[in-house]
Write a protein that holds these residues in place. Sequence first.
Motif, PDB file in Angstrom:
ATOM      1  N   PHE A  76      36.607  11.232  28.905  1.00  0.00           N
ATOM      2  CA  PHE A  76      37.733  10.324  29.143  1.00  0.00           C
ATOM      3  C   PHE A  76      38.675  10.907  30.196  1.00  0.00           C
ATOM      4  O   PHE A  76      39.214  10.184  31.041  1.00  0.00           O
ATOM      5  CB  PHE A  76      38.503  10.066  27.840  1.00  0.00           C
ATOM      6  CG  PHE A  76      39.571   9.017  27.971  1.00  0.00           C
ATOM      7  CD1 PHE A  76      39.282   7.676  27.795  1.00  0.00           C
ATOM      8  CD2 PHE A  76      40.881   9.370  28.273  1.00  0.00           C
ATOM      9  CE1 PHE A  76      40.267   6.696  27.927  1.00  0.00           C
ATOM     10  CE2 PHE A  76      41.874   8.404  28.410  1.00  0.00           C
ATOM     11  CZ  PHE A  76      41.567   7.065  28.227  1.00  0.00           C
ATOM     12  N   SER A 127      41.457   5.481  32.143  1.00  0.00           N
ATOM     13  CA  SER A 127      40.338   6.233  32.706  1.00  0.00           C
ATOM     14  C   SER A 127      39.326   5.281  33.327  1.00  0.00           C
ATOM     15  O   SER A 127      39.139   4.158  32.855  1.00  0.00           O
ATOM     16  CB  SER A 127      39.660   7.070  31.615  1.00  0.00           C
ATOM     17  OG  SER A 127      38.606   7.846  32.159  1.00  0.00           O
ATOM     18  N   ILE A 129      35.423   4.685  34.008  1.00  0.00           N
ATOM     19  CA  ILE A 129      34.169   5.124  33.405  1.00  0.00           C
ATOM     20  C   ILE A 129      33.050   5.029  34.439  1.00  0.00           C
ATOM     21  O   ILE A 129      32.535   3.958  34.750  1.00  0.00           O
ATOM     22  CB  ILE A 129      33.834   4.297  32.145  1.00  0.00           C
ATOM     23  CG1 ILE A 129      35.033   4.263  31.194  1.00  0.00           C
ATOM     24  CG2 ILE A 129      32.591   4.868  31.461  1.00  0.00           C
ATOM     25  CD1 ILE A 129      35.587   5.629  30.793  1.00  0.00           C
ATOM     26  N   TRP A 169      29.998   7.465  34.621  1.00  0.00           N
ATOM     27  CA  TRP A 169      29.307   8.593  34.004  1.00  0.00           C
ATOM     28  C   TRP A 169      27.802   8.475  34.242  1.00  0.00           C
ATOM     29  O   TRP A 169      27.307   7.448  34.727  1.00  0.00           O
ATOM     30  CB  TRP A 169      29.554   8.619  32.493  1.00  0.00           C
ATOM     31  CG  TRP A 169      30.965   8.628  32.036  1.00  0.00           C
ATOM     32  CD1 TRP A 169      32.084   8.914  32.762  1.00  0.00           C
ATOM     33  CD2 TRP A 169      31.421   8.336  30.707  1.00  0.00           C
ATOM     34  NE1 TRP A 169      33.203   8.834  31.968  1.00  0.00           N
ATOM     35  CE2 TRP A 169      32.831   8.477  30.699  1.00  0.00           C
ATOM     36  CE3 TRP A 169      30.770   7.977  29.512  1.00  0.00           C
ATOM     37  CZ2 TRP A 169      33.589   8.269  29.544  1.00  0.00           C
ATOM     38  CZ3 TRP A 169      31.530   7.775  28.376  1.00  0.00           C
ATOM     39  CH2 TRP A 169      32.924   7.923  28.384  1.00  0.00           C
TER      40      TRP A 169
END
Length: 525
Positions: free
Chosen positions: A278, A299, A301, A303
């Motif tokens: 996060f 945040s 995201i 990933w």
Amino acid sequence: MLKQDSADVVVIGGGLGGCMASLAAAKMGLRVIMTEETDWLGGQLTSQAVPPDEHKWIEKYGCTGTFREFRNRVREYYRANYPLTKEARENEILNPGNGWVSRLAHEPKVALKVIEDMLAPYMNSGRIKVLYNFKAAEAKTEEDAVKSVTVTHNSGAQSIELIGQYFLDATECGDVLPIAGVEYVSGAESMNETGEPHALEKADPIDMQSFTYVFAVDYIEGGNFTIDKPEQYDFWRDYMPSFSHLPLFSWYATDADDTTKLKQFTLFPNDEGIPSLFTYRRILDTENLDSDLYEGDISLINWAQNDYSLGPIYGVPQEEIDKNLFSAKQQSLSLLYWLQTEAPRLDGGKGYPGLRLRKDVLDTEDGLAKYPYIRESRRIKAVYTITEKDVSKEIRGDQGICEYFDSVGVGSYHLDLHHTTVSKRSFYIPNYPYEIPLGALLPIRVKNLLPACKNIGTTQITNGCYRLHPTEWNIGESAGYLAAYALKNNITPHQVRQEEKHLQEYQNLLVKNGIQLHWPEDIDL
């Protein structure tokens, strides 16, 4: 009858490279038309929602003067407009989100505002004209020159033929190259072609790096903001990538230090020392604020869990492109649903329903970025192609930084290759800081088209470091000055490189405008 418009320089693509190419040409007194596929300028930083990936020297050197100006303006924007704490306000290297991926993790809308402000004098005066929601459709060429590029509105309701003396391809995927007949490479080259130890034995033009649909969330303790179950959720929850013995949706991802191994992560900071995802790309840290203006930290995201590697979005039939774009969106929404409902928590429970999709942060109906984060473009066949031997620390050994006589800028980043669509390769190869050779900006044949984004003469492997924000910015800016210099001196960009007098004058022009050509001799490597 097809509508026409003309300018000295036509820039197709309004990402970082396109904006800086337009700014440089406009500063030189040229008229510019720039197109953008979305309604936001700024590409990686805005419509793709990726905070700047930078090197460790960025606060001192290793970028252009305008990139440094951008970074300073972002910090000043927060100081001028946000209720910062005294400590945050006085922090010379303020990091608005305190994200650990970047020294300047900030909101996309702030980047958009700053970029628009930097372009404002030239847009307001009419020196730069921007066509929003237009994309390249076809081109007319004559011998070794591009005569026009026709762009079509996303609605399909309008097309405009753009006529110019120079055309800069600043699209995220190198879209002008195929329609203009410019020689290019896509996907993975062979070891025989490039001599690179990490190249494939056999070239594969559709073995491309994964792309990502980024989304923004905040976290409200005790809240429940669970989205509707995505259509493809069951597939993505159970999906087992070939490069792992665990499902993609888990708290394990490829370890950057050794891509043959997996590393454990979790969502939030903890006492066990497990890295928090996060905070990885956190763009707003409420600890920096002296008020309750924001309900929670925000945040982005982006990933390994939402890198889409099941197929490319160019170089294949439109039906396949549409399928991959839809599935990539489903992957990201499925990741969010998994995080909200099934993700294992360190306390033994499951799910974080307090994660809230922040559609407003990215200004979209589905909450996903306006445009996918593209890591790999079509790349021109260039006068000079940058290969692994130019950048890899292991290969170069004690030779250090590779210097070029025709350098037009500098940058630094690991050779970072995300899992590809066919071979599923992934690399994170240590690098030396690098320079940008002018030869990599020159197509082998076409005289008046220049790359201004991730489409310069790199290989798939070296694209892994030349694709990041400060380098794309530098490429676009140097390309804009190159087009202007060539026009004003009535020569071709190729002649600029070939003739020592012109190369020296062009490089002096870059230095005068804040572009660093070489790294300091005393740099701590």
